[in-house]
Design a protein around this motif. Structure first.
Motif, PDB file in Angstrom:
ATOM      1  N   ARG A  19       9.828   1.702  13.559  1.00 34.27           N
ATOM      2  CA  ARG A  19       9.443   3.739  13.133  1.00 34.27           C
ATOM      3  C   ARG A  19      11.113   4.124  14.293  1.00 34.27           C
ATOM      4  O   ARG A  19      11.158   3.295  15.751  1.00 34.27           O
ATOM      5  N   ASP A  20      11.269   5.557  14.156  1.00 36.16           N
ATOM      6  CA  ASP A  20      12.011   5.630  15.042  1.00 36.16           C
ATOM      7  C   ASP A  20      11.837   6.504  16.092  1.00 36.16           C
ATOM      8  O   ASP A  20      10.924   7.044  16.240  1.00 36.16           O
ATOM      9  N   LEU A  77      12.799   4.644   2.897  1.00 39.94           N
ATOM     10  CA  LEU A  77      12.107   3.683   2.460  1.00 39.94           C
ATOM     11  C   LEU A  77      12.254   1.865   2.021  1.00 39.94           C
ATOM     12  O   LEU A  77      11.549   0.926   2.659  1.00 39.94           O
ATOM     13  N   HIS A  78      13.316   2.146   2.188  1.00 42.17           N
ATOM     14  CA  HIS A  78      13.373   0.533   1.865  1.00 42.17           C
ATOM     15  C   HIS A  78      14.578   0.008   2.770  1.00 42.17           C
ATOM     16  O   HIS A  78      14.877   0.753   3.792  1.00 42.17           O
ATOM     17  N   LEU A  79      14.313  -1.695   3.414  1.00 41.43           N
ATOM     18  CA  LEU A  79      15.451  -2.186   4.789  1.00 41.43           C
ATOM     19  C   LEU A  79      16.711  -2.605   4.012  1.00 41.43           C
ATOM     20  O   LEU A  79      16.644  -3.195   2.854  1.00 41.43           O
ATOM     21  N   ASN A  80      17.730  -2.820   4.746  1.00 40.07           N
ATOM     22  CA  ASN A  80      19.275  -3.945   4.880  1.00 40.07           C
ATOM     23  C   ASN A  80      18.332  -4.914   5.165  1.00 40.07           C
ATOM     24  O   ASN A  80      17.037  -5.499   6.095  1.00 40.07           O
ATOM     25  N   THR A 126       0.918  -3.428   8.586  1.00 39.50           N
ATOM     26  CA  THR A 126       1.150  -2.117   9.000  1.00 39.50           C
ATOM     27  C   THR A 126       1.930  -1.695   8.201  1.00 39.50           C
ATOM     28  O   THR A 126       3.282  -2.027   8.032  1.00 39.50           O
ATOM     29  N   LEU A 127       1.842  -0.311   7.377  1.00 36.58           N
ATOM     30  CA  LEU A 127       2.403  -0.150   6.108  1.00 36.58           C
ATOM     31  C   LEU A 127       4.267   1.060   7.434  1.00 36.58           C
ATOM     32  O   LEU A 127       4.076   1.672   7.839  1.00 36.58           O
ATOM     33  N   LEU A 128       5.042   0.851   6.367  1.00 41.00           N
ATOM     34  CA  LEU A 128       6.142   1.394   7.043  1.00 41.00           C
ATOM     35  C   LEU A 128       6.078   2.444   6.931  1.00 41.00           C
ATOM     36  O   LEU A 128       5.947   3.739   6.134  1.00 41.00           O
ATOM     37  N   GLY A 160       0.532  -1.016   0.355  1.00 40.58           N
ATOM     38  CA  GLY A 160       0.017   0.185   0.362  1.00 40.58           C
ATOM     39  C   GLY A 160       0.759   1.309  -0.053  1.00 40.58           C
ATOM     40  O   GLY A 160       0.478   2.076  -0.719  1.00 40.58           O
ATOM     41  N   VAL A 161       1.765   1.241   0.851  1.00 43.47           N
ATOM     42  CA  VAL A 161       3.008   2.515   0.484  1.00 43.47           C
ATOM     43  C   VAL A 161       3.106   3.241  -0.956  1.00 43.47           C
ATOM     44  O   VAL A 161       3.547   3.791  -1.239  1.00 43.47           O
TER      45      VAL A 161
END
Length: 429
Positions: free
Chosen positions: A391-392, A409-412, A346-348, A303-304
């Motif tokens: 989230r921070d 936006l993307h993760l490691n 849930t969306l990041l 959804g993002v």
């Protein structure tokens, strides 16, 4: 074989554990086959896509309207759960002409590693289709191979080598560009060769869309419906460290879940409502989820891209949030009709991303609206709160620096481990 349906009733009260909200509904459970009843279950999938020009096989493997003529294609996949036999699926969903497969072989890669061109001596098996070595896949169709006589172990890498004598006479073919696994192309028929020295390497899968195992275990498959965050942008090529891969590794350590197959049906740029890179999630639900063998669970984490590509004015973002909520509800209804339990993720956050973040924060407002519905509507059978664990705390609009791949936006790979660890194993046993 059709499974029997059972009703699993769970309370509506939410339970918060390790940052993950689990708020389950009372709905129909997944298919529950008895131990000892052999059936086919998907153990690996790749979402079929129309191949963009930049992702076509490079010259000389693409020439005008002819692709992979007199060419060998060697690809590696990792099965997720084992079985007593294996069969493969090949897709021509987006091909503009018949896909003429001359022959296919299956083998164990050298060292058991992903993304290598060499195979273990003596491990090669011929793949047939109704007893024949070749098959023509009609436009828009797929074919399923005969059982191969190969019993894979869980998390085993498998090499699939295809030879196309004529090639596909089309400038549109079917692939999965975001393989995060190295494939190899060479001229001539080299299906049985122990290695492909001098072959051209590409980071894509072509034509291969699924693998199924025959099993007598009371097991099932979990489909991950998503976008680039599930397809694994930011993960490491050939190391299988996307979040579904790392979730599988966790599930394999527990006897209650070590038979669960994990199917990645995601693509970078994919959207829920509108076509992007690949058909929208609503359009592909039947093909990528409901038609897969042995599916019991569905995780919706998408959804993002809908929010990020919609205009940033308040009215447009309100509309996209409402439309996403309606789409999630449709997915739940359709999956429940097939006895599949549906979990919402849930969306990041995407604060700081140059493409999606907007100064007025209207897209962030839409994200919060969607996440609030996921958490509180009680429509999903459980909620996996990926937002809460990434989230921070100092700025909830942004990802934790430790999980951020750098584009906000993307993760490691560590971030994908955080997602994998946030999925309660109890949801998939």
């Amino acid at each position: 074989m059709a499974g029997r349906f059972s009703v699993v009733c769970l309370g509506l009260a939410g339970v918060v554990t390790a940052g993950v909200l689990v708020a389950a509904n009372a709905v129909g459970g997944g298919a529950a086959d008895a131990e000892g009843s052999a059936r086919w279950v998907h153990t690996w999938t790749a979402m079929p896509q129309l191949t963009e020009p930049a992702n076509m096989p490079p010259p000389p493997f693409t020439q005008d309207n002819l692709v992979l003529a007199d060419s060998t294609l060697r690809q590696t996949i990792r099965v997720t759960t084992g079985g007593q036999d294996l069969r493969l699926r090949f897709s021509n969903a987006f091909g503009g002409a018949v896909l003429p497969i001359t022959g296919v072989s299956l083998a164990v890669p050298a060292g058991g590693l992903a993304g290598v061109s060499a195979i273990q001596p003596g491990s090669t098996r011929a793949v047939t289709f109704q007893g024949k070595s070749s098959v023509d896949v009609p436009v828009g169709a797929q074919v399923v191979s005969d059982p191969i006589g190969f019993a894979p172990a869980p998390r085993m890498n498998v090499t699939v080598t295809m030879y196309l004598a004529k090639g596909q006479a089309s400038n549109s073919i079917t692939s999965h560009p975001g393989s995060r696994t190295t494939s190899y192309l060479t001229t001539g028929d080299h299906r049985a060769d122990g290695d492909l020295p001098g072959a051209t390497s590409v980071a894509h899968w072509y034509f291969l869309s699924g693998a199924e195992v025959l099993t007598r275990r009371a097991t099932g498959a979990a489909v991950m419906l998503g976008d680039s965050l599930t397809d694994g942008r930011g993960s490491t090529t050939n190391l299988n460290n996307r979040w579904p891969d790392q979730l599988l590794d966790r599930l394999q350590t527990r006897p209650a879940t070590d038979g669960t197959a994990v199917l990645n049906e995601a693509a970078g740029g994919n959207r829920v409502l509108n076509d992007g890179l690949g058909p929208n999630a609503l359009a592909r639900l039947d093909r990528d989820v409901l038609a897969q063998s042995g599916v019991r669970w569905l995780v919706v984490f998408e959804g993002v891209n809908d929010i990020g590509t919609a205009p940033a004015d308040a009215a447009s973002q309100q509309d996209i949030a409402e439309d996403l909520i309606g789409a999630y509800d449709q997915i739940i209804i359709r999956a429940h009709a097939q006895g599949i339990r549906v979990y919402g993720a849930t969306l990041l956050p995407f604060g700081g991303n140059t493409a999606y973040d907007d100064p007025a924060g209207t897209r962030e407002t839409a994200r919060q609206t969607v996440n609030r519905w996921i958490r509180t509507s009680h429509r999903f059978d459980a909620v996996i709160d990926f937002d809460a664990v990434t989230r921070d705390p100092a700025d909830a609009r942004r990802l934790l620096p430790s999980v951020d791949d750098g584009d906000h936006l993307h993760l490691n790979p560590f971030g994908y481990k955080v997602l994998a660890d946030a999925v309660p194993a109890s949801l998939l046993r």
